[in-house]
Design a protein around this motif. Structure first.
Motif, PDB file in Angstrom:
ATOM      1  N   VAL A   1      12.171  -6.159   0.655  1.00  0.00           N
ATOM      2  CA  VAL A   1      10.898  -6.426   0.558  1.00  0.00           C
ATOM      3  C   VAL A   1       9.826  -5.362  -0.315  1.00  0.00           C
ATOM      4  CG1 VAL A   1       8.954  -6.667   2.292  1.00  0.00           C
ATOM      5  CG2 VAL A   1      11.009  -7.494   2.688  1.00  0.00           C
ATOM      6  N   ARG A   2      10.098  -4.183   0.036  1.00  0.00           N
ATOM      7  CA  ARG A   2       9.473  -2.757  -0.864  1.00  0.00           C
ATOM      8  C   ARG A   2       9.612  -3.270  -2.329  1.00  0.00           C
ATOM      9  NH1 ARG A   2      11.720   1.263   3.500  1.00  0.00           N
ATOM     10  NH2 ARG A   2       9.883   1.874   4.362  1.00  0.00           N
ATOM     11  N   VAL A   3      10.777  -3.765  -2.454  1.00  0.00           N
ATOM     12  CA  VAL A   3      11.176  -3.586  -4.028  1.00  0.00           C
ATOM     13  C   VAL A   3      10.237  -4.953  -4.636  1.00  0.00           C
ATOM     14  CG1 VAL A   3      12.549  -4.518  -5.954  1.00  0.00           C
ATOM     15  CG2 VAL A   3      13.364  -2.482  -4.232  1.00  0.00           C
ATOM     16  N   LEU A   4      10.175  -6.053  -4.014  1.00  0.00           N
ATOM     17  CA  LEU A   4       9.491  -7.108  -4.334  1.00  0.00           C
ATOM     18  C   LEU A   4       8.073  -7.027  -4.416  1.00  0.00           C
ATOM     19  CD1 LEU A   4      11.681 -10.073  -2.678  1.00  0.00           C
ATOM     20  CD2 LEU A   4      11.596  -9.595  -5.260  1.00  0.00           C
ATOM     21  N   VAL A   5       7.425  -6.482  -3.209  1.00  0.00           N
ATOM     22  CA  VAL A   5       5.939  -6.240  -2.972  1.00  0.00           C
ATOM     23  C   VAL A   5       5.284  -5.083  -3.692  1.00  0.00           C
ATOM     24  CG1 VAL A   5       4.311  -5.959  -1.145  1.00  0.00           C
ATOM     25  CG2 VAL A   5       6.108  -7.535  -0.822  1.00  0.00           C
ATOM     26  N   MET A   6       6.133  -4.079  -3.647  1.00  0.00           N
ATOM     27  CA  MET A   6       5.656  -2.813  -4.324  1.00  0.00           C
ATOM     28  C   MET A   6       6.341  -2.493  -5.613  1.00  0.00           C
ATOM     29  SD  MET A   6       3.016  -2.039  -2.443  1.00  0.00           S
ATOM     30  CE  MET A   6       2.792  -0.178  -3.069  1.00  0.00           C
ATOM     31  N   GLY A   7       7.197  -3.112  -5.966  1.00  0.00           N
ATOM     32  CA  GLY A   7       7.965  -2.622  -7.113  1.00  0.00           C
ATOM     33  C   GLY A   7       9.024  -1.519  -7.214  1.00  0.00           C
ATOM     34  N   THR A   8       9.107  -0.945  -5.951  1.00  0.00           N
ATOM     35  CA  THR A   8      10.142   0.177  -5.697  1.00  0.00           C
ATOM     36  C   THR A   8      10.685   0.234  -4.282  1.00  0.00           C
ATOM     37  OG1 THR A   8      10.293   2.520  -5.753  1.00  0.00           O
ATOM     38  CG2 THR A   8       8.196   1.839  -5.360  1.00  0.00           C
ATOM     39  N   ALA A   9      11.837   0.690  -3.944  1.00  0.00           N
ATOM     40  CA  ALA A   9      12.455   0.652  -2.560  1.00  0.00           C
ATOM     41  C   ALA A   9      11.698   1.842  -1.887  1.00  0.00           C
ATOM     42  CB  ALA A   9      14.013   0.789  -2.798  1.00  0.00           C
ATOM     43  N   GLN A  10      11.100   2.776  -2.268  1.00  0.00           N
ATOM     44  CA  GLN A  10      10.734   3.985  -1.558  1.00  0.00           C
ATOM     45  C   GLN A  10       9.286   3.902  -1.269  1.00  0.00           C
ATOM     46  OE1 GLN A  10      12.967   6.038  -0.597  1.00  0.00           O
ATOM     47  NE2 GLN A  10      14.339   4.679  -1.517  1.00  0.00           N
TER      48      GLN A  10
END
Length: 461
Positions: free
Chosen positions: A429-438
């Motif tokens: 979800v983070r990767v898709l919504v914010m572009g990064t996993a952190q």
């Protein structure tokens, strides 16, 4: 006790860098901490190298850092009539004399002295003395004016940084204080300015130490006591060389563009040559409360980019979000991105992860512009196995209340329905919504994001 009056007197012959601006910070701080007056004086007599653009950067850099001046800017080129009047008074008092020695004669004298292992200096050929006959005045030669430096004895001062300094007057030759065209020279103009502006403390770089005995002698010849001097040690760059534009120093205003905070810069610069115990991080108000000339360092300070970033990060963390948001908004505008009322809350969520407003703007950008997920993280986390889970979450988020508690509940229901642990869902979800996993806490990030954007990015998986 007279009112403290300090000055910053830069030459506008190039952009102002951190080494230069520190020479403004301390006199400004001393004036502010003693209820005194801080004066800005532009020493622009080097007509070939001075430029209005350099003056503008000096004023712009000082304004950004909050180093406000009470008087000025005064320009030396606008004070030429005053200097010439003082020169005329000195000539009539017998304090100066015309010298007709040509450049070629001076060069020959210098070579002869150096060959004899002597210090090169003017030998007083044209200095009038009782019973001395001067050479015949050459035709068509315009003389320079030289100051009659005292002979014998010493010139001494108690420097607030370097301690007692004494120079023998016999080490000093008769200084040229006006050129053949009548224009006065630097060391003379400085003294007239300091007298006229009633300067009480001269706080400047130690590259001026050699000028000081000459200036003190001119002060005394004019019947004035010199100010208190504090000569600051050099600021070195990261390679241990004197900081200069030739050695890669940046204009002060570039730090503003790179996302540094004025109070953090003042904090960092203050510690480049001054200390208050072991205090590393302090506010502008604390600095002014603590500052005095007794704690100025004697050794050269070395600039450290990593330390500056760390200091900036500490100030970023404690800065009120409402004050931080306009600075981040300005960084976003440079990228053509327009922020909205969410920005202070976005700053609150991400500022602990950032060391500049540029870095903070990069996080904020994901809330206002399209994101391109990190390819490696996308491949790792957004797998075929997780896509059904993302669809479940999207359907739950489509009609829940858009607040942190409801979003958190939707995430937990999705995890329970698919028998997964938080990272297995949060990472994609983070990767898709914010572009990064952190990122910070997922429910906090999603709450600040627009619901339609979240759904669109999840469905794009």
């Amino acid at each position: 006790m007279p009112t403290t009056r300090t000055r910053f007197a830069p030459s506008p012959t190039g952009f102002i860098h951190l080494g230069n601006i520190r020479s403004a910070l301390y006199p400004w701080a001393f004036a502010r901490s003693t209820g005194g007056v801080f004066i800005l004086r532009i020493e622009d007599t080097d007509l070939e190298r001075s430029s209005q653009a350099a003056v503008d950067v000096i004023i712009e850099g000082m304004k950004w850092l909050g180093l406000d001046h009470d008087e000025g800017p005064f320009y030396q080129m606008q004070r030429m009539d005053r200097y010439k009047a003082v020169l005329a008074d000195m000539a009539s008092a017998g304090l100066v004399y015309p010298c007709y020695m040509s450049v070629a004669e001076l060069d020959a004298l210098r070579e002869k002295q150096m060959a004899a292992k002597e210090k090169p200096r003017y030998d007083g050929t044209w200095r009038p003395e009782t019973g001395k006959s001067l050479p015949p005045v050459p035709e068509g030669v315009k003389p320079v004016l030289r100051f009659k430096n005292p002979q014998g004895g010493v010139v001494a001062w108690d420097d607030k940084v370097k301690g007692r300094i004494e120079i023998s007057n016999d080490e000093l030759d008769d200084l040229v204080i006006a050129r053949p065209d009548g224009t006065p020279t630097y060391n003379f103009c400085v003294v007239v300015d300091d007298i006229d502006m009633a300067i009480t403390h001269v706080i400047r770089g130690d590259d001026h130490v050699n000028n000081t005995p000459r200036q003190i002698n001119i002060f005394r010849a004019l019947g004035k006591e010199p100010p208190v001097y504090a000569h600051l040690p050099t600021v070195l760059n990261e390679q241990g060389e004197k900081m200069s534009k030739r050695n890669g120093a940046k204009p002060v205003t570039q730090y503003r563009d790179e996302g540094y905070l004025p109070d953090a810069m003042v904090n960092y610069l203050a510690r480049l040559g001054w200390s208050h115990g072991d205090d590393e991080i302090f506010s502008r108000a604390q600095f002014l409360e603590w500052f005095n000339l007794d704690h100025l360092g004697r050794s050269a300070a070395q600039f450290d980019d990593a330390k500056l970033r760390w200091v900036n990060a500490q100030h970023l963390k404690t800065m009120p979000d409402e004050a931080l948001a306009p600075l981040v908004s300005a960084q976003l505008e440079k990228q053509g991105v327009v922020a909205d009322a969410r920005l202070p809350r976005i700053c609150a969520l991400f500022k602990d992860r950032c060391d500049t407003t540029v870095a903070l703007a990069q996080w904020a950008r994901a809330f206002y512009a399209d994101v391109t997920p990190n390819a490696e993280e996308h491949a790792q986390h957004v797998t075929a196995a997780v896509r059904p889970v993302l669809n479940t979450l999207a359907s739950k988020l489509a009609d829940c209340a858009w607040d942190k508690a409801a979003i958190s509940a939707a995430i937990k229901e999705t995890l329970a329905a698919h028998g997964l642990k938080m990272p297995q869902l949060a990472m994609p979800v983070r990767v898709l919504v914010m572009g990064t996993a952190q990122t910070p806490s997922l429910d906090a990030v999603l709450e600040l994001q627009d619901r339609e954007i979240v759904l669109a990015r999840l469905q794009a998986a």
